[in-house]
Scaffold this motif. Structure first.
Motif, PDB file in Angstrom:
ATOM      1  N   UNK A   1       0.859  -1.182   0.000  1.00 16.09           N
ATOM      2  CA  UNK A   1       0.000   0.000   0.000  1.00 16.09           C
ATOM      3  C   UNK A   1       0.893   1.230   0.000  1.00 16.09           C
ATOM      4  N   UNK A   2       0.324   2.329  -0.433  1.00 11.41           N
ATOM      5  CA  UNK A   2       1.070   3.580  -0.561  1.00 11.41           C
ATOM      6  C   UNK A   2       0.537   4.580   0.454  1.00 11.41           C
ATOM      7  N   UNK A   3       1.451   5.139   1.234  1.00 15.75           N
ATOM      8  CA  UNK A   3       1.094   6.147   2.229  1.00 15.75           C
ATOM      9  C   UNK A   3       1.655   7.499   1.833  1.00 15.75           C
TER      10      UNK A   3
ATOM     11  N   UNK B   1       6.470  -3.419  10.573  1.00 16.91           N
ATOM     12  CA  UNK B   1       6.310  -4.303  11.731  1.00 16.91           C
ATOM     13  C   UNK B   1       4.871  -4.774  11.871  1.00 16.91           C
ATOM     14  N   UNK B   2       3.925  -3.875  11.648  1.00 15.16           N
ATOM     15  CA  UNK B   2       2.510  -4.244  11.725  1.00 15.16           C
ATOM     16  C   UNK B   2       2.141  -5.271  10.654  1.00 15.16           C
ATOM     17  N   UNK B   3       2.658  -5.094   9.442  1.00 16.90           N
ATOM     18  CA  UNK B   3       2.365  -6.039   8.351  1.00 16.90           C
ATOM     19  C   UNK B   3       2.903  -7.435   8.669  1.00 16.90           C
TER      20      UNK B   3
ATOM     21  N   UNK C   1       4.793   0.641   1.251  1.00 15.56           N
ATOM     22  CA  UNK C   1       5.022  -0.396   2.256  1.00 15.56           C
ATOM     23  C   UNK C   1       4.660  -1.743   1.641  1.00 15.56           C
ATOM     24  N   UNK C   2       5.586  -2.709   1.689  1.00 17.35           N
ATOM     25  CA  UNK C   2       5.375  -4.002   1.035  1.00 17.35           C
ATOM     26  C   UNK C   2       5.610  -5.160   1.988  1.00 17.35           C
ATOM     27  N   UNK C   3       4.861  -6.224   1.757  1.00 18.17           N
ATOM     28  CA  UNK C   3       5.133  -7.521   2.355  1.00 18.17           C
ATOM     29  C   UNK C   3       5.411  -8.446   1.182  1.00 18.17           C
ATOM     30  N   UNK C   4       6.576  -9.083   1.164  1.00 23.27           N
ATOM     31  CA  UNK C   4       7.023  -9.856   0.001  1.00 23.27           C
ATOM     32  C   UNK C   4       7.202 -11.330   0.353  1.00 23.27           C
ATOM     33  N   UNK C   5       6.929 -12.190  -0.623  1.00 20.54           N
ATOM     34  CA  UNK C   5       7.088 -13.631  -0.471  1.00 20.54           C
ATOM     35  C   UNK C   5       7.805 -14.154  -1.708  1.00 20.54           C
ATOM     36  N   UNK C   6       8.950 -14.824  -1.527  1.00 11.78           N
ATOM     37  CA  UNK C   6       9.625 -15.386  -2.700  1.00 11.78           C
ATOM     38  C   UNK C   6       8.890 -16.625  -3.194  1.00 11.78           C
ATOM     39  N   UNK C   7       8.807 -16.766  -4.497  1.00 10.19           N
ATOM     40  CA  UNK C   7       8.269 -17.981  -5.105  1.00 10.19           C
ATOM     41  C   UNK C   7       9.477 -18.657  -5.741  1.00 10.19           C
ATOM     42  N   UNK C   8       9.948 -19.706  -5.090  1.00 11.34           N
ATOM     43  CA  UNK C   8      11.207 -20.329  -5.453  1.00 11.34           C
ATOM     44  C   UNK C   8      10.989 -21.590  -6.266  1.00 11.34           C
ATOM     45  N   UNK C   9      12.080 -22.148  -6.709  1.00 13.96           N
ATOM     46  CA  UNK C   9      12.016 -23.394  -7.465  1.00 13.96           C
ATOM     47  C   UNK C   9      11.530 -24.528  -6.564  1.00 13.96           C
ATOM     48  N   UNK C  10      10.820 -25.466  -7.162  1.00 18.10           N
ATOM     49  CA  UNK C  10      10.353 -26.633  -6.418  1.00 18.10           C
ATOM     50  C   UNK C  10      11.498 -27.409  -5.803  1.00 18.10           C
ATOM     51  N   UNK C  11      12.643 -27.408  -6.469  1.00 12.29           N
ATOM     52  CA  UNK C  11      13.798 -28.121  -5.932  1.00 12.29           C
ATOM     53  C   UNK C  11      14.204 -27.567  -4.576  1.00 12.29           C
TER      54      UNK C  11
ATOM     55  N   UNK D   1       8.658 -14.730   4.312  1.00 12.01           N
ATOM     56  CA  UNK D   1       8.141 -13.413   3.907  1.00 12.01           C
ATOM     57  C   UNK D   1       8.928 -12.328   4.636  1.00 12.01           C
ATOM     58  N   UNK D   2       9.039 -11.175   4.013  1.00 11.55           N
ATOM     59  CA  UNK D   2       9.701 -10.042   4.644  1.00 11.55           C
ATOM     60  C   UNK D   2       8.995  -8.753   4.242  1.00 11.55           C
ATOM     61  N   UNK D   3       9.182  -7.752   5.056  1.00  7.98           N
ATOM     62  CA  UNK D   3       8.619  -6.434   4.756  1.00  7.98           C
ATOM     63  C   UNK D   3       9.744  -5.551   4.238  1.00  7.98           C
ATOM     64  N   UNK D   4       9.392  -4.708   3.301  1.00 13.50           N
ATOM     65  CA  UNK D   4      10.350  -3.712   2.814  1.00 13.50           C
ATOM     66  C   UNK D   4       9.549  -2.518   2.331  1.00 13.50           C
ATOM     67  N   UNK D   5      10.162  -1.359   2.414  1.00 14.69           N
ATOM     68  CA  UNK D   5       9.469  -0.144   2.001  1.00 14.69           C
ATOM     69  C   UNK D   5      10.402   0.712   1.180  1.00 14.69           C
TER      70      UNK D   5
END
Length: 136
Positions: free
Chosen positions: A8-10, A37-39, A72-82, A57-61
């Motif tokens: 989201x954008x503040x 921190x809230x996210x 403000x972002x909450x990110x999740x990597x989508x990695x290889x199945x391996x 998951x991690x937060x970054x802004x």
């Protein structure tokens, strides 16, 4: 690797001094850190106990002093199945792969968590993949 991001954008609030001086930067960093921190806390509260350590998951802004917004972002990597050892046949494969239900569950939890936090700030949450550019 690909990232799934809920953000989201503040706009800077009235407590942020004009310009790009140290006082303005410190105030914006405090707002950014609080929102991140809230996210993360909201997301971890939704996750089942057994998934809390496996979902990275991690937060970054990003702070844009010129347009006076914080993305403000909450990110999740989508990695290889391996990397997850989900299916032995894809250990040599280069495609992105997660267990579908697990991935959808994580993405839904992220959206729910960030939407709650965004609402506290009077903002709307959005979802995207890969590199996100923030504009207001």
């Amino acid at each position: 690797m690909m990232e799934f991001t809920v953000f989201f954008v503040l706009p800077f609030d009235e407590t942020v001094p004009q310009g790009s001086g140290d006082e303005a930067i410190e105030r914006v960093k405090a707002i950014k850190n609080e929102a991140e921190e809230k996210c993360l806390a909201a997301y971890k509260a939704i996750l089942p106990e057994e998934k809390k350590n496996s979902h990275k998951a991690w937060a970054q802004s990003r702070i844009d002093l010129e347009t006076r917004v914080i993305g403000v972002s909450l990110c999740l990597p989508i990695e290889k199945g391996a990397d997850h050892h989900l299916v032995a046949a894809v250990t040599q494969d280069d495609y992105l792969y997660w267990d579908f239900k697990e991935l959808i569950g994580a993405m839904t939890a992220m959206e729910e968590a960030v939407s709650k936090v965004a609402a506290e700030y009077g903002a709307t949450a959005h979802a995207a993949f890969n590199d996100v550019k923030y504009h207001f």
